[in-house]
Design a protein around this motif. Structure first.
Motif, mmCIF file in Angstrom:
data_model
loop_
_atom_site.group_PDB
_atom_site.id
_atom_site.type_symbol
_atom_site.label_atom_id
_atom_site.label_comp_id
_atom_site.label_asym_id
_atom_site.label_seq_id
_atom_site.Cartn_x
_atom_site.Cartn_y
_atom_site.Cartn_z
ATOM 1 N N ASN A 17 42.864 30.549 43.110
ATOM 2 C CA ASN A 17 41.420 30.792 43.048
ATOM 3 C C ASN A 17 41.014 32.112 43.689
ATOM 4 N N ASN A 18 41.856 33.106 43.560
ATOM 5 C CA ASN A 18 41.548 34.426 44.082
ATOM 6 C C ASN A 18 40.991 35.279 42.945
ATOM 7 N N ALA A 19 39.713 35.622 43.035
ATOM 8 C CA ALA A 19 39.034 36.350 41.947
ATOM 9 C C ALA A 19 39.665 37.712 41.686
ATOM 10 N N ASN A 23 41.348 38.837 38.200
ATOM 11 C CA ASN A 23 40.826 40.020 37.519
ATOM 12 C C ASN A 23 41.938 41.034 37.250
ATOM 13 N N LYS A 44 37.275 33.010 34.595
ATOM 14 C CA LYS A 44 37.552 32.243 35.817
ATOM 15 C C LYS A 44 37.250 33.086 37.055
ATOM 16 N N ALA A 45 37.608 34.372 37.015
ATOM 17 C CA ALA A 45 37.295 35.264 38.137
ATOM 18 C C ALA A 45 35.792 35.361 38.344
ATOM 19 N N LYS A 47 33.580 33.086 37.490
ATOM 20 C CA LYS A 47 33.113 31.793 37.997
ATOM 21 C C LYS A 47 33.316 31.711 39.510
ATOM 22 N N ILE A 48 34.429 32.247 39.994
ATOM 23 C CA ILE A 48 34.721 32.240 41.431
ATOM 24 C C ILE A 48 33.841 33.240 42.166
ATOM 25 N N ASP A 49 33.678 34.439 41.581
ATOM 26 C CA ASP A 49 32.872 35.494 42.206
ATOM 27 C C ASP A 49 31.886 36.044 41.185
ATOM 28 N N SER A 52 30.735 39.942 40.987
ATOM 29 C CA SER A 52 31.732 40.995 40.812
ATOM 30 C C SER A 52 31.451 41.804 39.549
#
Length: 181
Positions: A17-19, A23, A44-45, A47-49, A52
């Motif tokens: 779960n590291n954006a 990315n 997904k990136a 959604k997490i951040d 960005s």
């Protein structure tokens, strides 16, 4: 790049779960033209951040590479909402609006990009390409903008190509003819 895919997969198995990791991995996949794999990772990136701008811009680039300009434009507009000083977005939007024939919007985005990036040749070059398809400027105005571009970006670099600097053979004869292989 192919080696990096395996490394990114391993890294994602450890920290899924590291954006930034998502990315960057999606950028590698985009470089490999594996868009169907890259787009979900960009999403997904995001959604997490969701703040960005890079992830939105990269998603837009991947979508535009597939010819999906309208979703690409939507993604980049979201990038501007996250950070309206993210200068490269304006150039991308200008280019994509030009690709779908919306030249007036294209010019507005290129003008903003030039305002933020006055010394970037690629932005100004694409702006000049777009003005050729616009009714905003007459021929003289277009000519003046092309001359400004030339003086700003190209004149000093091409001087050596415009002058004949070989003094020993400055008066050599020019042979014109047909050569057959």
């Amino acid at each position: 790049l192919l080696d990096s895919v395996a490394h990114y997969r391993k890294a994602l198995s450890l920290i899924p779960n590291n954006a930034d990791l998502l990315n960057n991995f999606a950028n590698v996949l985009t470089s490999l033209k594996r868009y169907d794999e890259a787009v979900p990772l960009f999403n997904k990136a995001i959604k997490i951040d969701p703040d960005s701008p890079q992830a939105y811009a990269n998603l837009g680039s991947a979508l535009a590479s597939q010819g999906k300009f309208y979703p690409a434009i939507d993604a980049c507009k979201k990038a501007l909402l996250a950070d309206d000083s993210f200068h490269a977005i304006y150039g991308l939007l200008g280019f994509w609006f030009s690709n779908i024939g919306r030249n007036e919007e294209s010019l507005a985005f290129f003008q903003k990009a030039i305002e933020l990036l006055p010394n970037e040749r690629w932005v100004y070059s694409l702006y000049l390409l777009s003005i050729n398809y616009s009714d905003q400027l007459d021929q003289q105005q277009q000519f003046d903008l092309h001359r400004t571009w030339y003086r700003r970006f190209f004149n000093h670099e091409t001087k050596r190509h415009r002058e004949f600097d070989d003094q020993l053979t400055a008066h050599r004869p020019l042979n014109v003819g047909y050569v057959s292989a």
